[in-house]
Design an enzyme around this catalytic site. Structure first.
Site, PDB file in Angstrom:
ATOM      1  N   HIS A 209      -0.081  10.524   3.179  1.00  0.00           N
ATOM      2  CA  HIS A 209      -0.126  10.130   1.523  1.00  0.00           C
ATOM      3  C   HIS A 209      -1.251   9.896   0.725  1.00  0.00           C
ATOM      4  O   HIS A 209      -1.001   9.061  -0.022  1.00  0.00           O
ATOM      5  CB  HIS A 209       1.321   9.032   2.310  1.00  0.00           C
ATOM      6  CG  HIS A 209       0.813   7.980   2.540  1.00  0.00           C
ATOM      7  ND1 HIS A 209       0.621   7.329   3.656  1.00  0.00           N
ATOM      8  CD2 HIS A 209       0.729   6.700   1.800  1.00  0.00           C
ATOM      9  CE1 HIS A 209       0.064   6.418   3.400  1.00  0.00           C
ATOM     10  NE2 HIS A 209      -0.178   5.855   2.084  1.00  0.00           N
TER      11      HIS A 209
HETATM   12  C1  UD1 Z   1       1.719   1.986  -0.555  1.00  0.00           C
HETATM   13  C2  UD1 Z   1       0.573   1.125  -0.730  1.00  0.00           C
HETATM   14  C3  UD1 Z   1       0.412   1.424   0.824  1.00  0.00           C
HETATM   15  C4  UD1 Z   1       1.250   1.675   1.572  1.00  0.00           C
HETATM   16  C5  UD1 Z   1       2.636   3.265   1.650  1.00  0.00           C
HETATM   17  C6  UD1 Z   1       2.992   2.865   2.552  1.00  0.00           C
HETATM   18  C7  UD1 Z   1      -0.452   0.359  -3.082  1.00  0.00           C
HETATM   19  C8  UD1 Z   1      -1.339   0.863  -3.185  1.00  0.00           C
HETATM   20  N1  UD1 Z   1      -0.151   1.229  -1.976  1.00  0.00           N
HETATM   21  O1  UD1 Z   1       2.086   3.374  -1.321  1.00  0.00           O
HETATM   22  O2  UD1 Z   1      -0.919   0.717   0.571  1.00  0.00           O
HETATM   23  O3  UD1 Z   1       0.831   2.120   3.092  1.00  0.00           O
HETATM   24  O4  UD1 Z   1       3.363   2.501   0.528  1.00  0.00           O
HETATM   25  O5  UD1 Z   1       4.412   3.400   1.917  1.00  0.00           O
HETATM   26  O6  UD1 Z   1       0.578  -0.499  -2.845  1.00  0.00           O
HETATM   27  N2  UD1 Z   1       8.465   6.585  -4.339  1.00  0.00           N
HETATM   28  C9  UD1 Z   1       9.608   6.921  -4.319  1.00  0.00           C
HETATM   29  N3  UD1 Z   1      10.533   6.663  -3.277  1.00  0.00           N
HETATM   30  C10 UD1 Z   1      10.147   4.999  -2.742  1.00  0.00           C
HETATM   31  C11 UD1 Z   1       8.981   4.914  -3.329  1.00  0.00           C
HETATM   32  C12 UD1 Z   1       8.016   5.207  -3.890  1.00  0.00           C
HETATM   33  O7  UD1 Z   1      10.477   7.961  -4.279  1.00  0.00           O
HETATM   34  O8  UD1 Z   1      11.122   4.572  -2.617  1.00  0.00           O
HETATM   35  C13 UD1 Z   1       7.517   7.528  -4.943  1.00  0.00           C
HETATM   36  C14 UD1 Z   1       7.221   6.913  -5.992  1.00  0.00           C
HETATM   37  O9  UD1 Z   1       7.692   6.900  -6.865  1.00  0.00           O
HETATM   38  C15 UD1 Z   1       5.989   7.191  -6.086  1.00  0.00           C
HETATM   39  C16 UD1 Z   1       5.158   7.280  -4.923  1.00  0.00           C
HETATM   40  O10 UD1 Z   1       5.953   7.701  -3.984  1.00  0.00           O
HETATM   41  O11 UD1 Z   1       5.298   8.208  -7.171  1.00  0.00           O
HETATM   42  C17 UD1 Z   1       4.280   6.785  -4.556  1.00  0.00           C
HETATM   43  O12 UD1 Z   1       5.005   4.966  -4.281  1.00  0.00           O
HETATM   44  P1  UD1 Z   1       3.550   3.962  -4.327  1.00  0.00           P
HETATM   45  O13 UD1 Z   1       4.358   2.421  -3.911  1.00  0.00           O
HETATM   46  O14 UD1 Z   1       3.228   3.832  -6.063  1.00  0.00           O
HETATM   47  O15 UD1 Z   1       2.473   3.976  -3.238  1.00  0.00           O
HETATM   48  P2  UD1 Z   1       2.782   4.880  -2.066  1.00  0.00           P
HETATM   49  O16 UD1 Z   1       1.919   5.874  -1.794  1.00  0.00           O
HETATM   50  O17 UD1 Z   1       3.753   4.981  -1.099  1.00  0.00           O
END
Ligand code: UD1
Length: 367
Positions: A209
């Site tokens: 990811h």
């Molecule tokens: C976050 C953490 C990372 C951790 C990871 C575990 C930060 C900077 N990063 O990264 O350290 O390893 O979580 O999963 O905090 N999304 C969904 N549904 C959800 C959550 C997210 O669709 O329930 C999508 C969001 O729209 C976004 C993407 O996933 O486009 C990334 O989510 P985000 O929380 O920004 O960061 P992660 O890459 O998940």
């Protein structure tokens, strides 16, 4: 004594579960220690959030800030404003943050600016890679933390060399491993186990990811095809993070031995990991879990904030260049992977040590 426990993203939920259990134990012994659970809403899907609350005995949050998706600044600002509003209305005595996600840093800042002390569980770890948002979160959080709970002596040394006083650092072990130990006997087969005819040691698990691996389409394509080639004739099970799914959908990558799934629950995912021939990942937390379960782990990153998973455990860093995948998988397939050991104090008792330290620190008495 009222403690705020902050959780926002998937790895946080795994870390707060044993903390809550340890606090409840002390409450039952008559110690005056209360908590409020604040969910920032950074992760909000059933698969990324709710299933962890259900399986890991985490109570419903007292507050949900509902911040949702957004850029780093949008998420940080939304969480800070939301948590500050709660604190202004009813302040707590301590803000406990875990890990290195955006929610960790944002809540630490809001609390500290209202003169509420901050405790950081998993303080002091460093990758040295400032291109990762998590490294910025770690450094900012630790720069305003009052009480540090560390997973290794190396993390403590990092804090000491940045000027933190010895008295505020407590080497307690790893709360993520507390959860692993507690729930290991409840790990459960995901439905794809029978559908794909999986058995112990006949498949690999893949998770990706991080922007360095998934944001560039051509590189992601090459990475996956190298993994499929090197794991042959085994299947590769790939529970896909939402960030990666968006990109994969555009690429339409498909191989017969590559099986996509939605993100799995904690108990199902770790059942798969425990029984896998090996794991290929760019996560940090998973490298700790594979170390404790003794499962070979290949990490597609140039650096790690958890060097003990390589020096003591089963993890090896191979960088993000897809050409490194084949040789690493050959070594694993040939049965030449290291066996590894378990780091000091990763024994399932970290949360109890943390709560004992808090009771001592705040001089909490019986009712
Ligand atoms: C976050 C953490 C990372 C951790 C990871 C575990 C930060 C900077 N990063 O990264 O350290 O390893 O979580 O999963 O905090 N999304 C969904 N549904 C959800 C959550 C997210 O669709 O329930 C999508 C969001 O729209 C976004 C993407 O996933 O486009 C990334 O989510 P985000 O929380 O920004 O960061 P992660 O890459 O998940």
């Amino acid at each position: 004594m009222l403690i705020d426990i902050i959780a926002g993203a998937r790895p946080n939920f795994i870390k707060i579960s044993p903390l809550i259990a340890a606090i409840r134990k002390k409450q039952n012994e008559g110690i005056n220690i209360q908590f409020r659970l604040i969910h920032t809403g950074q992760h909000y899907d059933k698969n990324m959030s709710d299933s962890f609350f259900e399986q890991l005995d985490i109570p419903n949050p007292d507050f949900n800030l509902g911040v949702g998706s957004g850029t780093q600044a949008v998420q940080t600002a939304g969480i800070m404003v939301g948590y500050e509003a709660i604190l202004l209305k009813s302040p707590s005595n301590l803000c406990v943050v875990v890990g290195d996600v955006t929610s960790t840093m944002a809540c630490a800042i809001s609390a500290k600016k209202l003169l509420i002390p901050v405790a950081h569980i998993e303080g002091g770890i460093r990758s040295g890679d400032m291109t990762m948002p998590e490294e910025v979160n770690r450094i900012v959080t630790d720069s305003i933390t009052d009480i540090f709970f560390t997973t290794t002596t190396w993390a403590g040394d990092n804090l000491l060399s940045s000027g933190v006083s010895k008295e505020s650092i407590h080497f307690v072990g790893n709360v993520m491993i507390d959860t692993l130990r507690k729930y290991e006997s409840a790990f459960s087969k995901p439905s794809l186990w029978d559908i794909e005819n999986l058995s112990k040691g006949n498949y690999f698990v893949l998770t990706l990811h991080r922007p360095a691996n998934v944001d560039a389409a051509e590189k992601l394509k090459l990475t996956i095809s190298e993994i499929v080639k090197g794991t042959n004739p085994n299947l590769v099970i790939f529970p896909v993070h939402p960030r990666t799914r968006k990109i994969l959908e555009e690429l339409e990558i498909s191989f017969e031995s590559l099986k996509y799934s939605d993100p799995l629950s904690y108990l199902e995912f770790n059942y798969l990991v425990k029984n896998a021939k090996g794991v290929i990942t760019d996560s940090g937390g998973i490298t700790e879990e594979t170390t404790v379960m003794g499962v070979p782990c290949i990490t597609l990153r140039d650096n790690t904030e958890r060097p003990e998973t390589c020096s003591i455990g089963t993890n090896e860093l191979i960088g993000t260049d897809p050409s490194a995948i084949s040789p690493a998988l050959k070594k694993l397939q040939d049965g030449n992977w290291k066996h590894g050991g378990i780091p000091e104090k990763w024994d399932g008792k970290a949360a109890e040590r943390i709560v004992d330290k808090l009771i001592q620190h705040f001089d909490l008495r019986l009712f």
